[in-house]
Design a protein around this motif. Structure first.
Motif, short mmCIF file in Angstrom:
data_model
loop_
_atom_site.label_atom_id
_atom_site.label_comp_id
_atom_site.label_asym_id
_atom_site.label_seq_id
_atom_site.Cartn_x
_atom_site.Cartn_y
_atom_site.Cartn_z
N LEU A 287 55.97 -53.33 6.52
CA LEU A 287 56.40 -54.36 5.58
C LEU A 287 55.26 -55.31 5.25
N ASP A 288 54.51 -55.71 6.29
CA ASP A 288 53.37 -56.61 6.08
C ASP A 288 52.29 -55.93 5.24
N TYR A 289 52.06 -54.63 5.50
CA TYR A 289 51.04 -53.90 4.75
C TYR A 289 51.39 -53.85 3.26
N LYS A 290 52.66 -53.56 2.95
CA LYS A 290 53.08 -53.48 1.55
C LYS A 290 52.97 -54.84 0.88
N SER A 291 53.39 -55.90 1.57
CA SER A 291 53.31 -57.24 1.01
C SER A 291 51.86 -57.63 0.75
N PHE A 292 50.98 -57.33 1.72
CA PHE A 292 49.57 -57.68 1.58
C PHE A 292 48.92 -56.90 0.43
N SER A 293 49.19 -55.60 0.35
CA SER A 293 48.56 -54.78 -0.68
C SER A 293 49.06 -55.19 -2.07
N ASP A 294 50.34 -55.57 -2.19
CA ASP A 294 50.86 -56.01 -3.48
C ASP A 294 50.17 -57.29 -3.95
N SER A 295 50.02 -58.24 -3.03
CA SER A 295 49.36 -59.50 -3.39
C SER A 295 47.89 -59.27 -3.69
N ALA A 298 47.44 -57.88 -7.14
CA ALA A 298 47.67 -58.89 -8.17
C ALA A 298 46.42 -59.73 -8.43
N GLU A 299 45.50 -59.74 -7.46
CA GLU A 299 44.29 -60.55 -7.58
C GLU A 299 43.10 -59.78 -8.11
N THR A 300 43.02 -58.48 -7.80
CA THR A 300 41.86 -57.69 -8.21
C THR A 300 42.25 -56.23 -8.35
N ASN A 301 41.52 -55.52 -9.22
CA ASN A 301 41.69 -54.06 -9.32
C ASN A 301 40.38 -53.35 -9.03
N SER A 302 39.45 -54.06 -8.36
CA SER A 302 38.18 -53.45 -7.95
C SER A 302 38.40 -52.58 -6.73
N PRO A 303 38.12 -51.28 -6.81
CA PRO A 303 38.35 -50.40 -5.65
C PRO A 303 37.62 -50.85 -4.40
N ASP A 304 36.36 -51.28 -4.54
CA ASP A 304 35.57 -51.70 -3.37
C ASP A 304 36.21 -52.91 -2.69
N SER A 305 36.63 -53.88 -3.50
CA SER A 305 37.26 -55.08 -2.93
C SER A 305 38.58 -54.75 -2.25
N ILE A 306 39.34 -53.87 -2.88
CA ILE A 306 40.65 -53.49 -2.33
C ILE A 306 40.49 -52.77 -1.01
N TYR A 307 39.64 -51.74 -0.97
CA TYR A 307 39.47 -50.97 0.26
C TYR A 307 38.89 -51.82 1.38
N GLY A 308 37.98 -52.74 1.03
CA GLY A 308 37.40 -53.62 2.05
C GLY A 308 38.44 -54.54 2.65
N ALA A 309 39.29 -55.12 1.79
CA ALA A 309 40.33 -56.03 2.27
C ALA A 309 41.38 -55.29 3.10
N LEU A 310 41.73 -54.07 2.67
CA LEU A 310 42.71 -53.30 3.43
C LEU A 310 42.16 -52.89 4.80
N PHE A 311 40.85 -52.64 4.87
CA PHE A 311 40.22 -52.31 6.15
C PHE A 311 40.33 -53.50 7.12
N VAL A 312 40.07 -54.70 6.60
CA VAL A 312 40.18 -55.90 7.43
C VAL A 312 41.63 -56.11 7.87
#
Length: 450
Positions: A287-295, A298-312
């Protein structure tokens, strides 16, 4: 009586006139939300290219594109595009194939005109159409279709697909049917017959969209699959199910593969099954993963930024996932051959350890040392002997009936028994394997894995 009837008629007419006007603004807001959500997904862009609004409905054309660099960086700058026609009629009277009354009916069509050079289908039909009938209580019914089509040379034919479903405040159910797909290749013809898709999600739409666990079942079944001139599989089923223990808030996921019968040249097998299970999965983590990824989307569609944030996120929350002691199990691996049957099972989990880093989890040695595994294998004596003889015959390039092949196969089997790797009981070969702290053990004989 006449006065009562007149009032009733007036009320119905007023509802039919006024209701569409009240629905229209909400509908257009929903359209804007849908386009915004598509734009938040990595690699996707969407825009409304035209809108035609009327009292009783509206038509929007939405252009959706996907950046193929998301799949392969070498395809940078290339895009896949599709124009969707979204036509909605406002209730309460609709007279649609999903029902007579409703709040709205929406048809989503992918006309596919740009594909008519590669595919042939009925000129009057879109390549894909989805119809949704929204009810007054928030429930909706849907039906989707793909027409029969073929390529210009008729070496590929598709019989057409039809599905229907319903969403209520308690569940979503759906079933789709496809009669046949043919690939008429001279060297490798392929035919799939009797495809059925079945979905049952025991949750409301809000719960489903949150991304956690709930009780569900999804099946894909195929009556028959023919590959080439000498391979036929029948009774194929792929099943996916999930459950949630509401007390512990732990979920499980099961995937099963089943084949009723396989015929390949002179080889036959039946009742093949492979069932895997992921158990003790933290519902809160997902649930937390889905909520975090959705938010995040909403802030960026840069693949590098997204994958980096999801790794953290994964590193910061991995303890939540591992504290529940998740397991990977093979609950059923079995099959039957003319010579006999076999069955096997496996359970595995991580030992009690401190929270690892994501980098550690990608190292094979980490799993070899920290995994606790138990496996059981059972096979009929005649089947093991037959498989050994086939293996030896292939290596020796000799007939499977050759005396030297049978002799060598018996020597190998006897050697495995002598080494304690398996044993014979009641005409069945048995083996029990355990792994812990980087050590394997079979019937008391230990050996290092690293």
């Amino acid at each position: 009586m006449k006065k009562t009837l007149a009032v009733l008629v007036f009320t119905l007419v007023a509802a039919c006139i006024v209701t569409p006007k009240t629905i229209a603004p909400t509908y257009q807001e929903k359209m804007a939300d849908i386009v915004s959500n598509i734009n938040n997904a990595p690699g996707y862009t969407a825009k409304i290219v035209s809108t035609n609004a009327a009292w009783f409905g509206a038509e929007n054309k939405v252009l959706v594109s996907f950046d193929t660099a998301q799949i392969d960086p070498a395809l940078q700058g290339e895009k896949l595009e599709a124009e969707l026609v979204i036509e909605t009629h406002y209730g309460p009277l609709l007279f649609s194939r999903n029902g007579i009354f409703g709040l709205y009916e929406t048809d989503i069509r992918f006309v596919g005109e740009t594909l008519r050079n590669e595919l042939s289908w009925d000129e009057s039909l879109p390549l894909y159409q989805l119809s949704v009938l929204g009810g007054f209580t928030g429930n909706f019914k849907l039906a989707d279709t793909i027409p029969a089509f073929s390529n210009p040379t008729n070496t590929f034919t598709f019989s057409g697909y039809a599905g229907k479903g319903e969403m209520s405040d308690k569940e979503f159910i759906y079933e789709g049917v496809l009669d046949q797909i043919d690939v008429d290749d001279v060297y490798n013809p392929t035919k799939a017959e009797g495809l059925t898709v079945s979905v049952e999600l025991n949750a409301d739409l809000e719960t489903i969209m949150k991304g956690g666990f709930y009780d569900s079942m999804m099946d894909l079944s195929l009556d028959k699959l023919t590959l080439g001139m000498d391979t036929e599989l029948s009774g194929i089923t792929i099943g996916l199910s999930s459950t949630l223990d509401r007390d512990t808030q732990l979920g499980s996921l099961e995937i099963g593969y089943f084949i009723k019968e396989v015929v390949y040249e002179g080889f036959t097998a039946s009742d093949l099954a492979l069932v895997t299970e992921l158990d003790n999965l933290s519902n809160k983590f997902f649930l937390d993963y889905k909520s975090f990824s959705d938010s995040l989307l909403a802030e960026t569609n840069s693949p590098d930024s997204i994958y980096g944030a999801l790794f953290v996120f994964m590193q910061d929350n991995i303890d939540e996932l591992l504290t529940a002691k998740p397991e990977f199990n093979i609950t059923d691996f079995s099959g039957t051959f003319p010579e006999g049957s076999f069955s096997a099972s496996l359970t595995s989990k991580l030992a009690d350890i401190s929270t690892p880093t994501i980098d550690e989890l990608t190292i094979p040695e980490f799993w070899l040392y920290n995994a606790i595994v138990a496996a059981n294998i059972e096979a009929d004596e005649a089947l093991v002997r037959s498989l050994a003889e086939r293996f030896i015959a292939d290596k020796m390039r000799a007939p499977v009936t050759a005396p030297e092949v049978k002799q060598q196969a018996q020597i190998i089997i006897a050697g495995l028994i002598q080494q304690g790797l398996m044993k014979l009981e009641n005409d069945k070969y048995l083996s029990e394997i355990t792994i812990e702290e980087g050590q394997g053990e079979i019937y008391g004989m230990t050996f290092p894995l690293m």
